[in-house]
Enzyme design. Structure first.
Site, mmCIF file in Angstrom:
data_model
loop_
_atom_site.group_PDB
_atom_site.id
_atom_site.type_symbol
_atom_site.label_atom_id
_atom_site.label_comp_id
_atom_site.label_asym_id
_atom_site.label_seq_id
_atom_site.Cartn_x
_atom_site.Cartn_y
_atom_site.Cartn_z
ATOM 1 N N ARG A 1 -78.861 50.782 46.673
ATOM 2 C CA ARG A 1 -77.598 51.504 46.781
ATOM 3 C C ARG A 1 -76.810 50.862 47.906
ATOM 4 O O ARG A 1 -77.382 50.438 48.916
ATOM 5 C CB ARG A 1 -77.854 52.977 47.145
ATOM 6 C CG ARG A 1 -78.311 53.833 45.995
ATOM 7 C CD ARG A 1 -77.210 54.048 44.957
ATOM 8 N NE ARG A 1 -77.654 54.900 43.881
ATOM 9 C CZ ARG A 1 -78.157 54.464 42.722
ATOM 10 N NH1 ARG A 1 -78.283 53.173 42.494
ATOM 11 N NH2 ARG A 1 -78.523 55.317 41.796
ATOM 12 N N HIS B 1 -72.656 46.369 39.925
ATOM 13 C CA HIS B 1 -73.701 47.386 39.675
ATOM 14 C C HIS B 1 -74.228 47.293 38.238
ATOM 15 O O HIS B 1 -74.082 48.241 37.451
ATOM 16 C CB HIS B 1 -73.160 48.798 39.966
ATOM 17 C CG HIS B 1 -74.240 49.811 40.167
ATOM 18 N ND1 HIS B 1 -74.111 50.907 40.989
ATOM 19 C CD2 HIS B 1 -75.491 49.902 39.642
ATOM 20 C CE1 HIS B 1 -75.210 51.638 40.950
ATOM 21 N NE2 HIS B 1 -76.074 51.047 40.124
ATOM 22 N N GLY C 1 -91.716 50.462 45.558
ATOM 23 C CA GLY C 1 -91.950 51.457 44.510
ATOM 24 C C GLY C 1 -92.184 50.731 43.199
ATOM 25 O O GLY C 1 -92.627 49.582 43.187
ATOM 26 N N GLY D 1 -77.532 46.341 37.621
ATOM 27 C CA GLY D 1 -78.998 46.228 37.719
ATOM 28 C C GLY D 1 -79.731 46.592 36.440
ATOM 29 O O GLY D 1 -80.621 45.876 35.985
ATOM 30 N N GLU E 1 -68.166 51.850 45.683
ATOM 31 C CA GLU E 1 -67.922 51.232 44.368
ATOM 32 C C GLU E 1 -66.760 51.928 43.658
ATOM 33 O O GLU E 1 -66.643 53.156 43.770
ATOM 34 C CB GLU E 1 -69.195 51.330 43.515
ATOM 35 C CG GLU E 1 -70.309 50.504 44.117
ATOM 36 C CD GLU E 1 -71.648 50.686 43.402
ATOM 37 O OE1 GLU E 1 -71.691 51.327 42.338
ATOM 38 O OE2 GLU E 1 -72.649 50.173 43.933
HETATM 39 C C1 8YV Z 1 -77.012 53.575 36.745
HETATM 40 C C2 8YV Z 1 -78.525 53.227 38.620
HETATM 41 O O1 8YV Z 1 -77.715 54.574 36.151
HETATM 42 O O2 8YV Z 1 -80.572 53.925 37.694
HETATM 43 C C3 8YV Z 1 -79.817 53.959 38.657
HETATM 44 O O3 8YV Z 1 -80.092 54.608 39.675
HETATM 45 O O4 8YV Z 1 -77.866 53.095 39.587
HETATM 46 C C4 8YV Z 1 -78.010 52.634 37.350
HETATM 47 O O5 8YV Z 1 -79.021 52.315 36.471
HETATM 48 C C5 8YV Z 1 -76.148 52.926 35.775
HETATM 49 O O6 8YV Z 1 -75.241 52.165 36.480
HETATM 50 C C6 8YV Z 1 -75.381 53.864 34.870
HETATM 51 O O7 8YV Z 1 -74.928 54.986 35.487
#
Ligand code: 8YV
Length: 317
Positions: A235, A282, A155, A284, A264
């Site tokens: 995930r 987490h 993606g 990212g 988590e």
């Molecule tokens: C979370 C994420 O939003 O964008 C996503 O799907 O998993 C992360 O960017 C971030 O950890 C804050 O909630």
């Protein structure tokens, strides 16, 4: 003064600047401070037209049921697997997420994980800090250049990873069960095990949810093989975590670098003991710049809903 402000239910603590904008412009109800939700909802539920949440906080149908006038949920993050989209669609509740603004940060995290796990960066740092350098030489790592990066989920983030690893002189291959994309120069695999077998680094960046649950199972790990690495920035649910622990204990894969986990913030204890595993909490999208952009986009969606009944970045449910 508050009477004239729209009321907003915020599901969990959010980015500070988003909290500030919300508090300045709306009447904010922090859900995590509500001890008795049913009682609160009987008093305030009808006034809530919009809920603000995040990819991590989600929102449960049981509580949403009590918000009879809910029109929209604006969520911080690109993933929305913590929400039941079938339920939202059935109730006609609109949803927005924060796509695009985090593509580069998440891709950079994937690249950092690849570098760390292949060059044993974290392990090497632990070696120096433990004073072991005076006594021994640190073992060799592996190059990225000349290797194949297999991407599961080409993606927007996956494509950004592909560009970055191409600049590192890696070959790129990707998995897509229903045929190749016509607009990318990368090698296509319709079969996940075949991609894993071809890859030295398997980067997982598909959306979470029922459809991708345990997509990366033991058979994919065995196909990846003992000299290759698994990178997960998607995930935790996408990777069968107990199978991963077993595969690592049996040396069926070379190592793993993970930003996300099935439960988590809990990480399997076996992984904590392993030197060929890199573990992140987490992060990212976790940069000042990107989180600010995500916060701004959540706010823009919320504002747009109240002013125009449209969302800036709606999710198609
Ligand atoms: C979370 C994420 O939003 O964008 C996503 O799907 O998993 C992360 O960017 C971030 O950890 C804050 O909630």
């Amino acid at each position: 003064m508050n009477e004239s402000k729209e009321e907003v239910l915020v599901w969990g603590p959010m980015h500070p600047s988003l909290m500030q904008s919300l508090e300045e412009n709306y009447c904010v109800h922090p859900r995590w401070e509500i001890a008795d939700f049913r009682r609160w909802a009987s008093l305030h539920g009808d006034a809530i037209r919009v809920v603000v949440t995040s990819a991590v906080h989600g929102a449960d149908n049981g509580r949403l049921d009590q918000l009879s006038n809910l029109e929209a949920i604006t969520s911080f993050g690109v993933g929305y697997d913590a929400l039941d989209t079938t339920y939202l669609a059935a109730r006609g509740i609109q949803l927005s997420n924060t796509p695009d603004v985090l593509n580069h940060s998440v891709a950079e995290t994937a690249l950092a994980l690849m570098l760390c796990v292949s060059r044993r960066i974290n392990e090497a740092e632990r070696f120096v800090r433990a004073g072991k350098w005076q006594e021994a030489r640190f073992p060799l790592g592996h190059d990225l250049h000349g290797k194949t990066c297999g991407i599961v989920g080409l993606g927007k983030i996956g494509k950004t990873v592909a560009k970055m690893v191409s600049a590192f002189n890696m070959s790129v291959a990707y998995y897509r069960p229903n045929g190749p994309y016509t607009d990318v120069p990368y090698t296509h695999y319709a079969d996940l095990q075949a991609l894993a077998a071809a890859a030295d680094y398997l980067v997982v960046i598909v959306p979470g949810g029922a459809e991708t649950r345990h997509l990366i199972d033991r058979s994919v790990m065995r196909a990846l093989g003992p000299t290759s690495f698994l990178i997960n920035v998607a995930r935790g649910s996408v990777v069968d975590e107990s199978a991963l622990v077993a595969a690592l204990l049996e040396s069926e894969i070379g190592g793993a670098a993970l930003d996300v986990f099935e439960d988590e913030p809990h990480v399997p204890v076996e992984l904590l003991e392993m030197d060929n595993v890199v573990l992140l909490p987490h992060i990212g999208s976790g940069t000042h710049e990107t989180r600010q952009a995500m916060a701004d986009l959540v706010y823009a969606n919320l504002k747009s809903w109240f002013e125009k009944q449209t969302l800036v970045t709606p999710v198609t449910l």
